[in-house]
Write a protein that holds these residues in place. Structure first.
Motif, PDB file in Angstrom:
ATOM      1  N   VAL A   1     -25.521 -29.723 -22.202  1.00 27.23           N
ATOM      2  CA  VAL A   1     -24.620 -30.548 -21.397  1.00 27.23           C
ATOM      3  C   VAL A   1     -23.445 -29.694 -20.956  1.00 27.23           C
ATOM      4  N   ASN A   2     -22.686 -30.183 -19.972  1.00 22.82           N
ATOM      5  CA  ASN A   2     -21.449 -29.523 -19.573  1.00 22.82           C
ATOM      6  C   ASN A   2     -20.395 -29.825 -20.627  1.00 22.82           C
ATOM      7  N   ILE A   3     -20.048 -28.816 -21.397  1.00 25.44           N
ATOM      8  CA  ILE A   3     -19.173 -29.053 -22.546  1.00 25.44           C
ATOM      9  C   ILE A   3     -17.739 -29.369 -22.140  1.00 25.44           C
ATOM     10  N   HIS A   4     -17.401 -29.180 -20.858  1.00 28.22           N
ATOM     11  CA  HIS A   4     -16.040 -29.454 -20.416  1.00 28.22           C
ATOM     12  C   HIS A   4     -15.851 -30.885 -19.911  1.00 28.22           C
ATOM     13  N   ASN A   5     -16.933 -31.652 -19.793  1.00 28.65           N
ATOM     14  CA  ASN A   5     -16.806 -33.052 -19.407  1.00 28.65           C
ATOM     15  C   ASN A   5     -16.242 -33.870 -20.571  1.00 28.65           C
ATOM     16  N   ASP A   6     -15.449 -34.863 -20.235  1.00 26.05           N
ATOM     17  CA  ASP A   6     -14.774 -35.653 -21.266  1.00 26.05           C
ATOM     18  C   ASP A   6     -15.742 -36.292 -22.252  1.00 26.05           C
ATOM     19  N   GLU A   7     -16.909 -36.730 -21.768  1.00 26.65           N
ATOM     20  CA  GLU A   7     -17.835 -37.424 -22.656  1.00 26.65           C
ATOM     21  C   GLU A   7     -18.462 -36.482 -23.698  1.00 26.65           C
ATOM     22  N   ASN A   8     -18.259 -35.168 -23.518  1.00 24.05           N
ATOM     23  CA  ASN A   8     -18.842 -34.205 -24.449  1.00 24.05           C
ATOM     24  C   ASN A   8     -17.784 -33.515 -25.316  1.00 24.05           C
ATOM     25  N   LYS A   9     -16.596 -34.118 -25.409  1.00 27.65           N
ATOM     26  CA  LYS A   9     -15.501 -33.475 -26.133  1.00 27.65           C
ATOM     27  C   LYS A   9     -15.801 -33.339 -27.629  1.00 27.65           C
ATOM     28  N   ASP A  10     -16.614 -34.241 -28.188  1.00 26.90           N
ATOM     29  CA  ASP A  10     -16.975 -34.132 -29.600  1.00 26.90           C
ATOM     30  C   ASP A  10     -17.836 -32.900 -29.841  1.00 26.90           C
ATOM     31  N   LYS A  11     -18.765 -32.646 -28.918  1.00 22.03           N
ATOM     32  CA  LYS A  11     -19.605 -31.444 -29.023  1.00 22.03           C
ATOM     33  C   LYS A  11     -18.748 -30.201 -28.873  1.00 22.03           C
ATOM     34  N   LEU A  12     -17.818 -30.220 -27.936  1.00 21.69           N
ATOM     35  CA  LEU A  12     -16.941 -29.072 -27.710  1.00 21.69           C
ATOM     36  C   LEU A  12     -16.138 -28.753 -28.971  1.00 21.69           C
ATOM     37  N   ALA A  13     -15.691 -29.769 -29.659  1.00 20.95           N
ATOM     38  CA  ALA A  13     -14.863 -29.573 -30.856  1.00 20.95           C
ATOM     39  C   ALA A  13     -15.638 -28.893 -31.981  1.00 20.95           C
ATOM     40  N   GLN A  14     -16.963 -28.970 -31.941  1.00 23.15           N
ATOM     41  CA  GLN A  14     -17.792 -28.366 -32.990  1.00 23.15           C
ATOM     42  C   GLN A  14     -18.031 -26.880 -32.764  1.00 23.15           C
ATOM     43  N   LEU A  15     -17.720 -26.402 -31.560  1.00 25.13           N
ATOM     44  CA  LEU A  15     -18.047 -25.026 -31.195  1.00 25.13           C
ATOM     45  C   LEU A  15     -16.875 -24.087 -31.452  1.00 25.13           C
TER      46      LEU A  15
END
Length: 500
Positions: A417-431
């Motif tokens: 997914v696009n990790i910069h989209n708001d709906e993916n902020k939880d995934k971004l926080a894990q990286l």
């Protein structure tokens, strides 16, 4: 005549009808004599990541033979900070496979890239070129395979605004004339790079374009073909020299700087790689990304923060590595995903004959795979030392084969997914995030230096030098300090306008 060489644009290769790797000293002497060559240049990379030049006038065949055999001595302390002035002499020895006719010299000149040797006649342990050679040899020794690479060289051309046919701001991708102003310049650069031995894939306009203070800023890209890593680095060094030199002759300013103003696309130096064995691309298996590819990707991701120390050498490198600028910020990988650090692009792995659909008169054998699949590291930029950068990638990829958990780590770091989209902020926080400054990159390299020093690939002196230079910028909080202040940011940008 060897048909494989009939279209080769390198005049030396065309004349000799030999592949570059087969060229001998006697071949070069014959080329010089039969083609009216009057001078020889040696070029070699120094600590500032630019090619340096040494000129020779050919005054006899004996002298030509001598310089091609024994090279010449140079002052190493003026080229590398790790060389002490009290014992600074180095030899530079030409590599015959790199020979080309200088496209800019009014006097016919043969140019060759040269390697550094120490007082004992051994390769200079800390030189960028030998570091990459050692990395490749160790990779093959460990894996039985070869590491191939290619670069996507992005740059801006700046010239006075004609006032005609303005392109849409930040919409320059693959733009054509008359909206694109420097297509002809790029094509001329490509022709000269090819004549110098560069293996080019294609060229095009890139996203970035804008007008500022009656000047046009237009972003271009020249992408190369995947070839053995040593040659890939040589290609990039020669290409940057040619683009800058031709730009200067035409009165254009050219910059490979990672960021040139706020809110506009920065320039990267994406490096694609593939793993080869016996002429076969090992990146795919049964039409899918192979475990071999995943292990290499995992290794590179595990050390991606330290690799920025080789690929992102100036403070403005970290102005580019921010969200929503088609540049990576987090350590992850994915398929066809431009928000990740390592992207796996389309690789012609399907079985559908697209050519015959576009051209109904054609019928092609679609069972023969073109073996084009690569993976792309998207963090580096034009400030990189390309030999150090690719060497670091090779070392990290090798570690991916040496660790038992690499396939699991590859799975853990995969993002679709696009990790910069708001709906993916939880995934971004894990990286894990990439470094945000030269200081942070130096710290990452310090923590992982043993990985790069292993097997004597990166010398301790070279690692010390890289870390020391990065820390001298004192830019730990620079990105935060300049945020929201265009003038302060531009003051920094101007300092590193011609980096690399």
């Amino acid at each position: 005549m060897n048909l494989n060489l009939s279209l080769n644009p390198n005049k030396v290769v065309q004349f000799l009808q030999k592949q570059p790797c087969d060229i001998r000293k006697a071949d070069l002497i014959r080329f010089v004599k039969d083609n009216g060559i009057r001078m020889v240049n040696f070029m070699y990379p120094a600590d500032d990541n630019r090619l340096k030049t040494l000129n020779f006038v050919i005054n006899s065949e004996e002298y030509l033979d001598s310089i091609l055999t024994y090279g010449e001595r140079v002052d190493g302390s003026s080229l590398f900070p790790f060389i002490e002035a009290g014992n600074s002499d180095l030899y530079v020895i030409p590599r015959y496979a790199t020979a080309f006719v200088d496209p800019f010299a009014e006097i016919p000149t043969l140019t060759l890239l040269a390697s550094f040797f120490d007082k004992e006649g051994k390769p200079l342990h800390s030189s960028p070129e030998f570091t990459l050679r050692k990395a490749c040899e160790e990779f093959t020794k460990t894996t039985g395979m070869e590491f191939h690479a290619m670069g996507e060289l992005e740059y801006y051309v700046i010239a006075p605004d004609t006032g005609l046919y303005h392109a849409v701001d930040q919409k320059g991708y693959h733009e054509s004339a008359p909206y694109a102003k420097f297509n002809d310049f790029r094509v001329e650069c490509m022709e000269l790079i090819a004549q110098a031995g560069g293996q080019i894939k294609y060229g095009h306009n890139e996203v970035g374009n804008f007008t500022l203070e009656d000047m046009i800023y237009e972003q271009n890209e020249i992408e190369f073909l995947p070839i053995p890593a040593m040659q890939a680095a040589d290609n990039l060094m020669i290409a940057k020299w040619i683009i800058r030199t031709l730009g200067a002759k035409k009165g254009y300013d050219v910059t490979f700087a990672p960021k040139i103003t706020a809110g506009k696309a920065g320039s990267g130096l994406h490096i694609h790689f593939k793993i080869m064995k016996d002429g076969r691309n090992m990146m795919t298996e049964n039409g899918q990304l192979s475990d071999i590819a995943k292990k290499a990707i995992a290794g590179i991701l595990e050390h991606a923060d330290a690799i920025t120390a080789m690929g992102n050498k100036v403070p403005t490198s970290y102005f580019r590595l921010v969200p929503h600028q088609e540049a990576p910020t987090s350590i992850c990988w994915g398929d066809r995903n431009r928000s990740v650090l390592v992207r796996v692009p389309l690789g012609w792995t399907g079985k559908i004959d697209m050519c015959s659909q576009a051209n109904p008169l054609e019928r092609n054998d679609v069972t023969a795979s073109p073996q084009k699949q690569t993976a792309e590291l998207r963090s580096a930029d034009g400030s990189a030392d390309v030999y150090q950068l690719i060497a670091a990638m090779v070392v990290a990829a090798r570690k991916g084969f040496e660790r038992d958990n690499s396939l699991q780590r590859a799975e853990d770091m995969y993002v679709n997914v696009n990790i910069h989209n708001d709906e993916n902020k939880d995934k971004l926080a894990q990286l894990k995030s990439l470094p945000d400054s030269c200081t942070a990159s130096a710290d990452a390299l310090e923590r992982q230096r043993e990985v790069f020093e292993e097997a004597g690939v990166f010398s301790p002196q070279l690692i010390d030098g890289i870390i020391g230079k990065l820390r001298k910028y004192h830019d730990k909080d620079l990105r935060k300090k300049t945020e929201g202040s265009h003038n302060e940011m531009m003051n920094v940008v101007r300092k590193y306008w011609h980096c690399g």
